[in-house]
Design a protein around this motif. Structure first.
Motif, PDB file in Angstrom:
ATOM      1  N   VAL A   1       7.394 -12.855  -7.406  1.00 31.50           N
ATOM      2  CA  VAL A   1       6.308 -12.139  -6.733  1.00 31.50           C
ATOM      3  C   VAL A   1       6.672 -10.659  -6.584  1.00 31.50           C
ATOM      4  CG1 VAL A   1       4.947 -11.956  -4.616  1.00 31.50           C
ATOM      5  CG2 VAL A   1       5.519 -14.211  -5.540  1.00 31.50           C
ATOM      6  N   TYR A   2       7.918 -10.391  -6.278  1.00 28.21           N
ATOM      7  CA  TYR A   2       8.379  -9.002  -6.140  1.00 28.21           C
ATOM      8  C   TYR A   2       8.178  -8.231  -7.445  1.00 28.21           C
ATOM      9  CZ  TYR A   2      11.568  -5.036  -5.642  1.00 28.21           C
ATOM     10  OH  TYR A   2      12.112  -3.773  -5.609  1.00 28.21           O
ATOM     11  N   ASP A   3       8.547  -8.845  -8.545  1.00 26.35           N
ATOM     12  CA  ASP A   3       8.389  -8.182  -9.841  1.00 26.35           C
ATOM     13  C   ASP A   3       6.925  -7.851 -10.110  1.00 26.35           C
ATOM     14  OD1 ASP A   3      11.095  -8.304 -10.278  1.00 26.35           O
ATOM     15  OD2 ASP A   3      11.018 -10.057 -11.597  1.00 26.35           O
ATOM     16  N   GLY A   4       6.028  -8.762  -9.745  1.00 21.15           N
ATOM     17  CA  GLY A   4       4.602  -8.519  -9.944  1.00 21.15           C
ATOM     18  C   GLY A   4       4.090  -7.384  -9.073  1.00 21.15           C
ATOM     19  N   PHE A   5       4.511  -7.352  -7.814  1.00 22.32           N
ATOM     20  CA  PHE A   5       4.092  -6.288  -6.911  1.00 22.32           C
ATOM     21  C   PHE A   5       4.621  -4.930  -7.379  1.00 22.32           C
ATOM     22  CE2 PHE A   5       2.564  -8.005  -2.604  1.00 22.32           C
ATOM     23  CZ  PHE A   5       2.010  -9.138  -3.190  1.00 22.32           C
ATOM     24  N   VAL A   6       5.883  -4.903  -7.766  1.00 20.32           N
ATOM     25  CA  VAL A   6       6.506  -3.650  -8.193  1.00 20.32           C
ATOM     26  C   VAL A   6       5.848  -3.122  -9.469  1.00 20.32           C
ATOM     27  CG1 VAL A   6       8.627  -2.626  -9.118  1.00 20.32           C
ATOM     28  CG2 VAL A   6       8.709  -4.033  -7.054  1.00 20.32           C
ATOM     29  N   ALA A   7       5.488  -4.035 -10.370  1.00 21.20           N
ATOM     30  CA  ALA A   7       4.810  -3.610 -11.606  1.00 21.20           C
ATOM     31  C   ALA A   7       3.485  -2.921 -11.272  1.00 21.20           C
ATOM     32  CB  ALA A   7       4.577  -4.816 -12.510  1.00 21.20           C
TER      33      ALA A   7
ATOM     34  N   GLU B   1       1.626   4.425  -9.486  1.00 23.97           N
ATOM     35  CA  GLU B   1       2.359   5.683  -9.378  1.00 23.97           C
ATOM     36  C   GLU B   1       2.281   6.483 -10.680  1.00 23.97           C
ATOM     37  OE1 GLU B   1       5.766   4.343  -6.105  1.00 23.97           O
ATOM     38  OE2 GLU B   1       6.210   4.273  -8.248  1.00 23.97           O
ATOM     39  N   ALA B   2       2.299   5.767 -11.811  1.00 23.55           N
ATOM     40  CA  ALA B   2       2.224   6.448 -13.106  1.00 23.55           C
ATOM     41  C   ALA B   2       0.887   7.169 -13.268  1.00 23.55           C
ATOM     42  CB  ALA B   2       2.424   5.441 -14.237  1.00 23.55           C
ATOM     43  N   LYS B   3      -0.138   6.658 -12.622  1.00 21.43           N
ATOM     44  CA  LYS B   3      -1.465   7.287 -12.687  1.00 21.43           C
ATOM     45  C   LYS B   3      -1.689   8.260 -11.527  1.00 21.43           C
ATOM     46  CE  LYS B   3      -3.579   3.186 -14.805  1.00 21.43           C
ATOM     47  NZ  LYS B   3      -4.602   2.114 -14.616  1.00 21.43           N
ATOM     48  N   SER B   4      -0.660   8.414 -10.681  1.00 20.13           N
ATOM     49  CA  SER B   4      -0.750   9.285  -9.488  1.00 20.13           C
ATOM     50  C   SER B   4      -1.849   8.824  -8.540  1.00 20.13           C
ATOM     51  CB  SER B   4      -0.984  10.736  -9.905  1.00 20.13           C
ATOM     52  OG  SER B   4       0.104  11.214 -10.669  1.00 20.13           O
TER      53      SER B   4
ATOM     54  N   ALA C   1       0.826  -1.206   0.000  1.00 14.37           N
ATOM     55  CA  ALA C   1       0.000   0.000   0.000  1.00 14.37           C
ATOM     56  C   ALA C   1       0.862   1.259   0.000  1.00 14.37           C
ATOM     57  CB  ALA C   1      -0.937  -0.004   1.203  1.00 14.37           C
ATOM     58  N   ASP C   2       1.982   1.216   0.716  1.00 12.54           N
ATOM     59  CA  ASP C   2       2.862   2.388   0.814  1.00 12.54           C
ATOM     60  C   ASP C   2       3.877   2.482  -0.323  1.00 12.54           C
ATOM     61  OD1 ASP C   2       1.577   2.963   3.189  1.00 12.54           O
ATOM     62  OD2 ASP C   2       3.110   2.010   4.448  1.00 12.54           O
ATOM     63  N   GLY C   3       3.924   1.455  -1.155  1.00 13.57           N
ATOM     64  CA  GLY C   3       4.914   1.452  -2.242  1.00 13.57           C
ATOM     65  C   GLY C   3       6.339   1.265  -1.724  1.00 13.57           C
ATOM     66  N   ASP C   4       6.479   0.563  -0.610  1.00  9.06           N
ATOM     67  CA  ASP C   4       7.784   0.352   0.017  1.00  9.06           C
ATOM     68  C   ASP C   4       8.497  -0.834  -0.639  1.00  9.06           C
ATOM     69  OD1 ASP C   4       9.963  -0.066   1.626  1.00  9.06           O
ATOM     70  OD2 ASP C   4       8.855  -0.106   3.519  1.00  9.06           O
ATOM     71  N   ARG C   5       9.239  -0.543  -1.679  1.00  4.93           N
ATOM     72  CA  ARG C   5       9.911  -1.603  -2.437  1.00  4.93           C
ATOM     73  C   ARG C   5      10.995  -2.315  -1.618  1.00  4.93           C
ATOM     74  NH1 ARG C   5       8.382   2.368  -5.912  1.00  4.93           N
ATOM     75  NH2 ARG C   5       7.647   1.803  -8.015  1.00  4.93           N
TER      76      ARG C   5
END
Length: 236
Positions: A138-144, A150-153, A123-127
């Motif tokens: 799974v990490y790649d899927g979450f980050v995508a 984020e691209a849509k703000s 939820a926080d975008g904490d990569r």
């Protein structure tokens, strides 16, 4: 003037000869003599010797050799957790065989903590946090998904209420990897807002019940004791 008779002189000479012979033998130090016993230092010397010995001995955990019978209580925690002779019990026992430190109850407690951390980090975008808790796939899927958001703000406003239930539903060894799947029922307040702050998904005032099926895995040959999330599925 008294004179010694011949017998007396003979024994006197013999005694002198014997004395000098004993002196030559007993009075000579060879360098290999034992020091005199000191009752006050003997105990300390034994302690020092024991300390030196212990410094050179490393106690290693005993690994059960193939064919050796397991300890009678080795599976006690597992049998109390899952009914004996079931597939789940057999899977947990297999993991226990590969990793003697594995405890199902302790695993569930750790998985519940990881679940909350992962949900909130997403939820926080904490990569950074996610990278330590997720497998590469799974990490790649979450980050995508985070990058698209984020691209849509867009932003997720989320509050974790708690976990109602967390049950292990399956367990197995895949080569040297232990895989444990849990069904987790949690309560969460979550809402996604667009760039203008308008709620486009969820409800910021309502507690929602979320049901997930997550699988964690760990290579039992690794010194790293941490498990990572390797698969996620949302239950309908």
């Amino acid at each position: 003037m008294a004179f010694f008779d011949f017998g007396t002189i003979f024994f006197l000479v013999a005694a002198v000869v014997i004395f000098f012979q004993l002196r030559n033998v007993l009075g000579r130090r060879t360098g290999s003599e034992r020091p005199p016993f000191d009752p006050y230092t003997a105990g300390r010397n034994r302690d020092k010797d024991a300390a030196k010995t212990s410094e050179n001995v490393v106690s290693l955990p005993r690994k059960r050799a193939p064919g050796d019978a397991p300890a009678p209580d080795a599976y006690a925690a597992i049998d109390a957790f899952a009914k004996p002779d079931t597939d789940l019990n057999k899977g947990l026992r297999a993991i226990k065989d590969a990793d003697a430190s594995f405890d199902p109850k302790g695993f569930v407690d750790g998985a519940k903590m990881a679940y909350e951390m992962i949900v909130m980090a997403y939820a926080d975008g904490d990569r950074k946090t996610l990278k330590n808790l997720l497998s590469r796939e799974v990490y790649d899927g979450f980050v995508a998904a985070i990058s698209e958001r984020e691209a849509k703000s867009e932003k997720i406003q989320s509050s974790f209420v708690g976990i109602d239930k967390a049950d292990i539903v399956s367990a197995e060894m895949k080569g040297s990897e232990a895989h444990v799947t849990l069904r987790i029922v949690s309560e969460l307040i979550s809402a996604t807002r667009d760039k203008a702050g308008t709620v486009i998904d969820g409800d910021p005032e309502t507690v929602a019940e979320v049901k997930d099926v997550w699988t964690f895995a760990r290579d039992t040959r690794s010194r790293d004791p941490n498990w990572k999330l390797v698969a996620t599925e949302e239950e309908d």
